[in-house]
Design a protein around this motif. Structure first.
Motif, PDB file in Angstrom:
ATOM      1  N   ALA A 227       0.787  -1.229  -0.125  1.00  0.00           N
ATOM      2  CA  ALA A 227       0.153   0.154   0.025  1.00  0.00           C
ATOM      3  C   ALA A 227       0.898   1.248  -0.119  1.00  0.00           C
ATOM      4  O   ALA A 227       0.582   2.272  -0.721  1.00  0.00           O
ATOM      5  N   TRP A 228       1.932   1.184   0.862  1.00  0.00           N
ATOM      6  CA  TRP A 228       3.090   2.321   0.711  1.00  0.00           C
ATOM      7  C   TRP A 228       3.549   2.577  -0.439  1.00  0.00           C
ATOM      8  O   TRP A 228       3.902   3.526  -0.916  1.00  0.00           O
ATOM      9  N   MET A 229       3.979   1.269  -0.977  1.00  0.00           N
ATOM     10  CA  MET A 229       4.599   1.242  -2.217  1.00  0.00           C
ATOM     11  C   MET A 229       3.762   2.018  -3.516  1.00  0.00           C
ATOM     12  O   MET A 229       4.171   2.877  -4.329  1.00  0.00           O
ATOM     13  N   ILE A 230       2.637   1.841  -3.329  1.00  0.00           N
ATOM     14  CA  ILE A 230       1.452   2.147  -4.518  1.00  0.00           C
ATOM     15  C   ILE A 230       1.182   3.784  -4.069  1.00  0.00           C
ATOM     16  O   ILE A 230       1.422   4.562  -5.353  1.00  0.00           O
ATOM     17  N   PHE A 231       1.162   4.332  -2.849  1.00  0.00           N
ATOM     18  CA  PHE A 231       0.876   5.514  -2.640  1.00  0.00           C
ATOM     19  C   PHE A 231       2.337   6.435  -2.900  1.00  0.00           C
ATOM     20  O   PHE A 231       2.254   7.358  -3.685  1.00  0.00           O
ATOM     21  N   LEU A 232       3.670   5.775  -2.898  1.00  0.00           N
ATOM     22  CA  LEU A 232       4.777   6.425  -3.226  1.00  0.00           C
ATOM     23  C   LEU A 232       4.818   6.573  -4.743  1.00  0.00           C
ATOM     24  O   LEU A 232       4.908   7.697  -5.411  1.00  0.00           O
ATOM     25  N   SER A 233       4.267   5.519  -5.680  1.00  0.00           N
ATOM     26  CA  SER A 233       4.422   5.546  -6.924  1.00  0.00           C
ATOM     27  C   SER A 233       3.320   6.534  -7.677  1.00  0.00           C
ATOM     28  O   SER A 233       3.653   7.422  -8.483  1.00  0.00           O
ATOM     29  N   LEU A 234       2.069   6.550  -7.037  1.00  0.00           N
ATOM     30  CA  LEU A 234       0.963   7.478  -7.750  1.00  0.00           C
ATOM     31  C   LEU A 234       1.054   8.753  -6.918  1.00  0.00           C
ATOM     32  O   LEU A 234       0.354   9.657  -7.812  1.00  0.00           O
ATOM     33  N   GLY A 235       1.388   8.971  -5.833  1.00  0.00           N
ATOM     34  CA  GLY A 235       1.251  10.384  -5.173  1.00  0.00           C
ATOM     35  C   GLY A 235       2.551  11.114  -5.479  1.00  0.00           C
ATOM     36  O   GLY A 235       2.601  11.826  -6.652  1.00  0.00           O
ATOM     37  N   PRO A 236       3.658  11.113  -4.659  1.00  0.00           N
ATOM     38  CA  PRO A 236       4.830  11.956  -5.153  1.00  0.00           C
ATOM     39  C   PRO A 236       5.229  11.743  -6.451  1.00  0.00           C
ATOM     40  O   PRO A 236       5.898  12.910  -7.238  1.00  0.00           O
ATOM     41  N   THR A 237       5.582  10.641  -6.863  1.00  0.00           N
ATOM     42  CA  THR A 237       6.050  10.201  -8.140  1.00  0.00           C
ATOM     43  C   THR A 237       5.483  10.643  -9.103  1.00  0.00           C
ATOM     44  O   THR A 237       5.978  11.615 -10.225  1.00  0.00           O
ATOM     45  N   LEU A 238       4.278  10.116  -9.367  1.00  0.00           N
ATOM     46  CA  LEU A 238       3.569  10.393 -10.746  1.00  0.00           C
ATOM     47  C   LEU A 238       3.108  11.812 -10.842  1.00  0.00           C
ATOM     48  O   LEU A 238       3.369  12.551 -11.863  1.00  0.00           O
ATOM     49  N   LEU A 239       2.374  12.353  -9.786  1.00  0.00           N
ATOM     50  CA  LEU A 239       1.967  13.742  -9.801  1.00  0.00           C
ATOM     51  C   LEU A 239       3.077  14.491  -9.770  1.00  0.00           C
ATOM     52  O   LEU A 239       2.926  15.773 -10.694  1.00  0.00           O
ATOM     53  N   GLY A 240       3.952  14.454  -9.154  1.00  0.00           N
ATOM     54  CA  GLY A 240       5.096  15.141  -8.971  1.00  0.00           C
ATOM     55  C   GLY A 240       5.765  15.503 -10.113  1.00  0.00           C
ATOM     56  O   GLY A 240       6.060  16.556 -10.656  1.00  0.00           O
ATOM     57  N   PHE A 241       6.385  14.391 -10.698  1.00  0.00           N
ATOM     58  CA  PHE A 241       7.052  14.443 -12.012  1.00  0.00           C
ATOM     59  C   PHE A 241       6.278  14.958 -13.151  1.00  0.00           C
ATOM     60  O   PHE A 241       6.713  15.553 -13.942  1.00  0.00           O
ATOM     61  N   GLY A 242       4.839  14.635 -13.211  1.00  0.00           N
ATOM     62  CA  GLY A 242       4.207  14.972 -14.164  1.00  0.00           C
ATOM     63  C   GLY A 242       4.074  16.521 -14.373  1.00  0.00           C
ATOM     64  O   GLY A 242       4.178  17.366 -15.273  1.00  0.00           O
ATOM     65  N   MET A 243       3.868  17.156 -13.238  1.00  0.00           N
ATOM     66  CA  MET A 243       3.762  18.787 -13.100  1.00  0.00           C
ATOM     67  C   MET A 243       4.990  19.199 -13.146  1.00  0.00           C
ATOM     68  O   MET A 243       5.166  20.480 -14.044  1.00  0.00           O
ATOM     69  N   TYR A 244       6.121  18.518 -12.558  1.00  0.00           N
ATOM     70  CA  TYR A 244       7.596  19.097 -13.154  1.00  0.00           C
ATOM     71  C   TYR A 244       7.662  19.344 -14.723  1.00  0.00           C
ATOM     72  O   TYR A 244       8.293  20.219 -15.137  1.00  0.00           O
ATOM     73  N   ASN A 245       7.184  17.912 -15.318  1.00  0.00           N
ATOM     74  CA  ASN A 245       7.484  18.204 -16.832  1.00  0.00           C
ATOM     75  C   ASN A 245       6.742  19.079 -17.390  1.00  0.00           C
ATOM     76  O   ASN A 245       6.940  19.861 -18.168  1.00  0.00           O
ATOM     77  N   ILE A 246       5.320  19.425 -17.075  1.00  0.00           N
ATOM     78  CA  ILE A 246       4.230  20.344 -17.532  1.00  0.00           C
ATOM     79  C   ILE A 246       4.812  21.780 -17.321  1.00  0.00           C
ATOM     80  O   ILE A 246       4.737  22.630 -18.312  1.00  0.00           O
ATOM     81  N   SER A 247       5.431  21.966 -16.335  1.00  0.00           N
ATOM     82  CA  SER A 247       5.784  23.281 -16.012  1.00  0.00           C
ATOM     83  C   SER A 247       6.799  23.802 -17.055  1.00  0.00           C
ATOM     84  O   SER A 247       6.879  25.115 -17.322  1.00  0.00           O
ATOM     85  N   MET A 248       7.582  22.935 -17.634  1.00  0.00           N
ATOM     86  CA  MET A 248       8.731  23.356 -18.746  1.00  0.00           C
ATOM     87  C   MET A 248       7.756  23.608 -20.173  1.00  0.00           C
ATOM     88  O   MET A 248       8.885  24.199 -21.067  1.00  0.00           O
ATOM     89  N   MET A 249       6.842  23.693 -20.097  1.00  0.00           N
ATOM     90  CA  MET A 249       6.140  23.953 -21.337  1.00  0.00           C
ATOM     91  C   MET A 249       6.040  25.900 -21.288  1.00  0.00           C
ATOM     92  O   MET A 249       5.591  26.275 -22.233  1.00  0.00           O
ATOM     93  N   PHE A 250       6.278  26.334 -19.972  1.00  0.00           N
ATOM     94  CA  PHE A 250       5.889  27.666 -19.846  1.00  0.00           C
ATOM     95  C   PHE A 250       7.133  28.404 -19.524  1.00  0.00           C
ATOM     96  O   PHE A 250       7.192  29.493 -19.551  1.00  0.00           O
ATOM     97  N   ILE A 251       8.277  27.730 -18.517  1.00  0.00           N
ATOM     98  CA  ILE A 251       9.439  28.409 -18.400  1.00  0.00           C
ATOM     99  C   ILE A 251      10.583  27.547 -18.726  1.00  0.00           C
ATOM    100  O   ILE A 251      10.456  26.388 -18.840  1.00  0.00           O
ATOM    101  N   PRO A 252      11.895  28.147 -18.691  1.00  0.00           N
ATOM    102  CA  PRO A 252      13.006  27.596 -19.324  1.00  0.00           C
ATOM    103  C   PRO A 252      13.508  26.444 -18.135  1.00  0.00           C
ATOM    104  O   PRO A 252      13.010  26.440 -17.020  1.00  0.00           O
ATOM    105  N   ALA A 253      13.960  25.292 -18.698  1.00  0.00           N
ATOM    106  CA  ALA A 253      14.443  24.188 -18.088  1.00  0.00           C
ATOM    107  C   ALA A 253      15.423  24.638 -16.717  1.00  0.00           C
ATOM    108  O   ALA A 253      15.142  24.104 -15.636  1.00  0.00           O
ATOM    109  N   SER A 254      16.302  25.546 -16.819  1.00  0.00           N
ATOM    110  CA  SER A 254      16.971  26.022 -16.007  1.00  0.00           C
ATOM    111  C   SER A 254      16.386  26.796 -14.766  1.00  0.00           C
ATOM    112  O   SER A 254      16.565  26.485 -13.511  1.00  0.00           O
TER     113      SER A 254
END
Length: 302
Positions: A227-254
């Motif tokens: 359960a903790w493993m699934i929470f780690l995967s779908l919460g911090p990792t999936l949502l965090g990585f996703g929003m991090y990637n999407i932000s680069m559509m609007f601002i430079p990578a650096s």
């Protein structure tokens, strides 16, 4: 809301969610029979398994990958596999807070590489922000102490290597967007191929943190661990990585990478309360310096 403000808000929300990753990884490694690389494998695989039906139902076009992008996606997935593996190893050797801080030595790498690859300008305020973020990272990680280099040399090397690969991951994300690859489709394919590569890593016993065999990749444990493993995967990792990637559509990578230097402070606070990792006054000062770097960056944009 301006484009820069929108990108900044998306990045900071994603980073706040992402900042819990190190604490959860450390908790799982301490309390359940995962090796570092078996944990990295399951995290990537669970994300892939979850994304496939969700994208198929709600965003089917994201699953369409142009043939000309297949080789790029394979390299992106392989790079992500190495990055994820080294990151989990760093948490194992250094603890959640220090591992997170060491990853943010990537700010300098990203700005320099982005200058050569994407011709992004390195302005005066950006240089100041990079120097402050790196200086703060040194204070939080206690890298100024010879004793740390003597007793935890492997941990520091692994942590700094994570920083280099974090910078590379940031630029791969930017390159993916420039190729007009859908960010959620890109995430699905890179995590899927990444899990395949990490599975291979797990079968090589000489690699630190490898499970050593197929059977050892699947730990025998109670339901709470999964359960903790699934929470780690779908919460911090999936949502965090996703929003991090999407932000680069609007601002430079650096810029995105420098904004992400708020994560160490967030993680350090969580690690103190949930894992008992102590913060001394020097580390608190380093965290404040890192936050000041982000403020300087935003004020310079104004």
């Amino acid at each position: 809301m301006s484009t820069k403000s929108k990108g900044t808000l998306i990045a900071l929300i994603g980073i706040a969610i992402w900042s819990t990753s190190g604490v959860l990884i450390s908790y799982l490694l301490i309390n359940y029979p995962f090796t570092s690389l078996s944990l990295a494998f399951w995290r990537n695989l669970i994300i892939s398994i979850f994304l496939l039906p969700v994208l198929f139902v709600f965003r089917r076009k994201s699953l369409i990958l142009d043939k000309k992008h297949i080789v790029f996606t394979l390299f992106y997935g392989a790079f992500l596999a190495v990055f994820n593996s080294i990151w989990v190893l760093s948490v194992f050797y250094n603890g959640a807070a220090v591992a997170t801080v060491l990853a943010y030595s990537s700010a300098g790498f990203t700005a320099i590489l982005a200058y050569f690859i994407f011709q992004e300008k390195i302005t005066g305020p950006k240089i100041v922000a990079i120097i402050l973020s790196l200086g703060g990272s040194i204070l939080v990680s206690k890298a100024y102490s010879p004793e740390m280099w003597a007793n935890n040399l492997l941990g520091i090397v692994v942590g700094l290597t994570t920083g280099a690969f974090f910078a590379g991951y940031t630029l791969f994300g930017k390159a993916s967007l420039l190729r007009h690859i859908d960010p959620w489709g890109s995430m699905f394919y890179t995590f899927l191929t990444g899990s395949a590569f990490i599975l291979i890593f797990n079968l090589i016993p000489v690699i630190p943190g490898a499970a050593g065999s197929i059977s050892a990749v699947v730990p025998v444990m109670e339901t709470a661990g999964w359960a903790w493993m699934i929470f780690l995967s779908l919460g911090p990792t999936l949502l965090g990585f996703g929003m991090y990637n999407i932000s680069m559509m609007f601002i430079p990578a650096s810029v995105t990478n420098i904004l992400a230097t708020t994560e160490p402070a967030m993680t350090a606070i969580q690690a103190y309360f949930f894992l008992g990792e102590q913060l001394n006054w020097v580390q608190i000062l380093g965290s404040l310096i890192i936050v000041s770097a982000v403020l300087i960056l935003r004020l310079s944009e104004k």
